[in-house]
Design a protein around this motif. Sequence first.
Motif, PDB file in Angstrom:
ATOM      1  N   PHE A  34       1.962  14.083   2.998  1.00  0.00           N
ATOM      2  CA  PHE A  34       2.987  13.085   3.263  1.00  0.00           C
ATOM      3  C   PHE A  34       2.457  11.720   2.864  1.00  0.00           C
ATOM      4  O   PHE A  34       1.257  11.552   2.603  1.00  0.00           O
ATOM      5  CB  PHE A  34       3.463  13.112   4.721  1.00  0.00           C
ATOM      6  N   ARG A  35       3.354  10.760   2.830  1.00  0.00           N
ATOM      7  CA  ARG A  35       3.038   9.451   2.265  1.00  0.00           C
ATOM      8  C   ARG A  35       3.458   8.349   3.224  1.00  0.00           C
ATOM      9  O   ARG A  35       4.520   8.426   3.853  1.00  0.00           O
ATOM     10  CB  ARG A  35       3.792   9.312   0.943  1.00  0.00           C
ATOM     11  N   VAL A  36       2.620   7.336   3.340  1.00  0.00           N
ATOM     12  CA  VAL A  36       2.976   6.136   4.095  1.00  0.00           C
ATOM     13  C   VAL A  36       2.878   4.939   3.155  1.00  0.00           C
ATOM     14  O   VAL A  36       1.981   4.888   2.298  1.00  0.00           O
ATOM     15  CB  VAL A  36       2.073   5.938   5.328  1.00  0.00           C
ATOM     16  N   THR A  37       3.806   4.016   3.280  1.00  0.00           N
ATOM     17  CA  THR A  37       3.706   2.758   2.550  1.00  0.00           C
ATOM     18  C   THR A  37       3.831   1.610   3.536  1.00  0.00           C
ATOM     19  O   THR A  37       4.522   1.712   4.549  1.00  0.00           O
ATOM     20  CB  THR A  37       4.781   2.610   1.451  1.00  0.00           C
ATOM     21  N   LEU A  97      -7.449  11.711   1.568  1.00  0.00           N
ATOM     22  CA  LEU A  97      -6.581  10.546   1.481  1.00  0.00           C
ATOM     23  C   LEU A  97      -6.587  10.075   0.034  1.00  0.00           C
ATOM     24  O   LEU A  97      -7.651   9.907  -0.568  1.00  0.00           O
ATOM     25  CB  LEU A  97      -7.080   9.413   2.385  1.00  0.00           C
ATOM     26  N   ALA A  98      -5.418   9.881  -0.527  1.00  0.00           N
ATOM     27  CA  ALA A  98      -5.300   9.379  -1.894  1.00  0.00           C
ATOM     28  C   ALA A  98      -4.744   7.966  -1.851  1.00  0.00           C
ATOM     29  O   ALA A  98      -3.705   7.720  -1.222  1.00  0.00           O
ATOM     30  CB  ALA A  98      -4.390  10.284  -2.721  1.00  0.00           C
ATOM     31  N   THR A  99      -5.432   7.039  -2.504  1.00  0.00           N
ATOM     32  CA  THR A  99      -5.016   5.635  -2.483  1.00  0.00           C
ATOM     33  C   THR A  99      -4.761   5.065  -3.870  1.00  0.00           C
ATOM     34  O   THR A  99      -4.324   3.916  -3.986  1.00  0.00           O
ATOM     35  CB  THR A  99      -6.080   4.770  -1.784  1.00  0.00           C
ATOM     36  N   THR A 100      -5.021   5.840  -4.912  1.00  0.00           N
ATOM     37  CA  THR A 100      -4.846   5.354  -6.282  1.00  0.00           C
ATOM     38  C   THR A 100      -4.007   6.348  -7.078  1.00  0.00           C
ATOM     39  O   THR A 100      -3.975   7.542  -6.756  1.00  0.00           O
ATOM     40  CB  THR A 100      -6.204   5.180  -6.988  1.00  0.00           C
ATOM     41  N   PRO A 101      -3.353   5.887  -8.159  1.00  0.00           N
ATOM     42  CA  PRO A 101      -2.577   6.819  -8.989  1.00  0.00           C
ATOM     43  C   PRO A 101      -3.429   7.915  -9.612  1.00  0.00           C
ATOM     44  O   PRO A 101      -2.921   9.004  -9.882  1.00  0.00           O
ATOM     45  CB  PRO A 101      -1.965   5.907 -10.062  1.00  0.00           C
ATOM     46  N   ALA A 102      -4.700   7.644  -9.834  1.00  0.00           N
ATOM     47  CA  ALA A 102      -5.579   8.679 -10.398  1.00  0.00           C
ATOM     48  C   ALA A 102      -5.769   9.824  -9.422  1.00  0.00           C
ATOM     49  O   ALA A 102      -5.944  10.974  -9.832  1.00  0.00           O
ATOM     50  CB  ALA A 102      -6.932   8.071 -10.763  1.00  0.00           C
ATOM     51  N   ALA A 103      -5.709   9.521  -8.122  1.00  0.00           N
ATOM     52  CA  ALA A 103      -5.892  10.554  -7.105  1.00  0.00           C
ATOM     53  C   ALA A 103      -4.592  11.262  -6.775  1.00  0.00           C
ATOM     54  O   ALA A 103      -4.596  12.444  -6.433  1.00  0.00           O
ATOM     55  CB  ALA A 103      -6.484   9.938  -5.842  1.00  0.00           C
ATOM     56  N   ARG A 123       0.842  -1.193   0.000  1.00  0.00           N
ATOM     57  CA  ARG A 123       0.000   0.000   0.000  1.00  0.00           C
ATOM     58  C   ARG A 123       0.877   1.243   0.000  1.00  0.00           C
ATOM     59  O   ARG A 123       1.894   1.300   0.704  1.00  0.00           O
ATOM     60  CB  ARG A 123      -0.890   0.042   1.241  1.00  0.00           C
ATOM     61  N   ALA A 124       0.473   2.241  -0.771  1.00  0.00           N
ATOM     62  CA  ALA A 124       1.067   3.576  -0.707  1.00  0.00           C
ATOM     63  C   ALA A 124      -0.093   4.557  -0.655  1.00  0.00           C
ATOM     64  O   ALA A 124      -0.881   4.640  -1.592  1.00  0.00           O
ATOM     65  CB  ALA A 124       1.955   3.850  -1.919  1.00  0.00           C
ATOM     66  N   VAL A 125      -0.192   5.266   0.459  1.00  0.00           N
ATOM     67  CA  VAL A 125      -1.306   6.178   0.702  1.00  0.00           C
ATOM     68  C   VAL A 125      -0.749   7.574   0.946  1.00  0.00           C
ATOM     69  O   VAL A 125       0.221   7.740   1.695  1.00  0.00           O
ATOM     70  CB  VAL A 125      -2.141   5.728   1.913  1.00  0.00           C
ATOM     71  N   VAL A 126      -1.356   8.565   0.327  1.00  0.00           N
ATOM     72  CA  VAL A 126      -0.963   9.964   0.506  1.00  0.00           C
ATOM     73  C   VAL A 126      -2.002  10.650   1.389  1.00  0.00           C
ATOM     74  O   VAL A 126      -3.214  10.585   1.102  1.00  0.00           O
ATOM     75  CB  VAL A 126      -0.844  10.678  -0.850  1.00  0.00           C
ATOM     76  N   ILE A 127      -1.528  11.280   2.459  1.00  0.00           N
ATOM     77  CA  ILE A 127      -2.401  12.029   3.371  1.00  0.00           C
ATOM     78  C   ILE A 127      -2.230  13.513   3.055  1.00  0.00           C
ATOM     79  O   ILE A 127      -1.120  14.053   3.126  1.00  0.00           O
ATOM     80  CB  ILE A 127      -2.045  11.736   4.848  1.00  0.00           C
ATOM     81  N   GLN A 128      -3.325  14.145   2.667  1.00  0.00           N
ATOM     82  CA  GLN A 128      -3.307  15.545   2.247  1.00  0.00           C
ATOM     83  C   GLN A 128      -3.736  16.443   3.408  1.00  0.00           C
ATOM     84  O   GLN A 128      -4.706  16.130   4.114  1.00  0.00           O
ATOM     85  CB  GLN A 128      -4.222  15.720   1.032  1.00  0.00           C
ATOM     86  N   LEU A 129      -3.004  17.537   3.583  1.00  0.00           N
ATOM     87  CA  LEU A 129      -3.179  18.385   4.752  1.00  0.00           C
ATOM     88  C   LEU A 129      -3.333  19.855   4.360  1.00  0.00           C
ATOM     89  O   LEU A 129      -2.893  20.267   3.283  1.00  0.00           O
ATOM     90  CB  LEU A 129      -1.964  18.254   5.685  1.00  0.00           C
ATOM     91  N   PRO A 140      -0.080  10.804  -7.845  1.00  0.00           N
ATOM     92  CA  PRO A 140       0.924   9.955  -8.509  1.00  0.00           C
ATOM     93  C   PRO A 140       1.771   9.114  -7.556  1.00  0.00           C
ATOM     94  O   PRO A 140       2.416   8.156  -8.000  1.00  0.00           O
ATOM     95  CB  PRO A 140       1.788  10.971  -9.265  1.00  0.00           C
ATOM     96  N   TRP A 141       1.779   9.451  -6.269  1.00  0.00           N
ATOM     97  CA  TRP A 141       2.575   8.674  -5.314  1.00  0.00           C
ATOM     98  C   TRP A 141       1.712   7.688  -4.518  1.00  0.00           C
ATOM     99  O   TRP A 141       2.186   7.118  -3.525  1.00  0.00           O
ATOM    100  CB  TRP A 141       3.329   9.601  -4.371  1.00  0.00           C
ATOM    101  N   ALA A 142       0.478   7.455  -4.929  1.00  0.00           N
ATOM    102  CA  ALA A 142      -0.403   6.495  -4.267  1.00  0.00           C
ATOM    103  C   ALA A 142      -0.658   5.309  -5.190  1.00  0.00           C
ATOM    104  O   ALA A 142      -0.845   5.481  -6.397  1.00  0.00           O
ATOM    105  CB  ALA A 142      -1.723   7.157  -3.883  1.00  0.00           C
TER     106      ALA A 142
END
Length: 273
Positions: free
Chosen positions: A79-82, A116-122, A3-9, A124-126
């Motif tokens: 930021f991003r968590v994987t 929260l972005a979980t897909t590349p469409a949302a 999983r690679a998830v981007v948290i937007q703040l 590019p780093w998810a």
Amino acid sequence: MLRAVVIQLEALTAGTLPAANGREVHGLWFHHWQTVDRALADQLHADQRQCPFTLSPLLGLGAPQHGQLAVAPGASAWFRVTTLTAELSQRLEEAWLPRLPETVMLGPLPWRVTGLATTPAAHPWADSRAQEALAVEHLLNADPPRQWHLHFATPTAFHSAGGHLPFPLPGALIGSWLRRWQAFGPVALPEDLADLAQQRVLISSYRLHTVPVREGQRTTIGCVGDLTVSAPALRPGERAMLDLLAAYAFWAGSGHHTPQGLGVTRLLPPAGS
């Protein structure tokens, strides 16, 4: 599952943050785990082997000045968590993400979670991928590439005798991917793959510059930018394994201190594609 998830703040107040703020993100990661799953937080903190996760620093705020990032109210950042194991990926989805509060603290500053972005469409780093599917796609490729273009988005460094190596020599780079794959991947690869890379993988080109990462008394010099490596003399099966590891780097990162924001990496599309 990888999983690679981007948290937007969004910043709620003005202030400054260290340019090297991976430790602040690391602190948020563990503080929230302590709230939602204390046993897992203790397990992750106690494990001194390969970490089954990576974290980016806070990104999107522009260039730092004198080692500090200026933050204005309403500024957007992310930021991003994987996660690298099925168990941790499941807990991330079931507990960490759903129970993330509306306001989080990074260092001294409060931030509103805007998405929260979980897909590349949302973003590019998810992205998400089953490790078994990733292995099948690359290891069964009868005509794997001979060249790989890589981008290092955050400072990337490697262990060397007596210090840090701020350049991705093929043996060190591929060795860092291999250690994580051997720890968490579904099928083992040859242990001598890093030695093979050291001897027979070539650096074709690079556009890199060094960046100091200052965290308290510790300074690590890492590199950011683009690198192209090639392996024209390797057999198809050997190239297929390198291709798998280069794709895996999107989740696993490169080099050391990846849980504190270093080594965020992606494989770029072939030139002309």
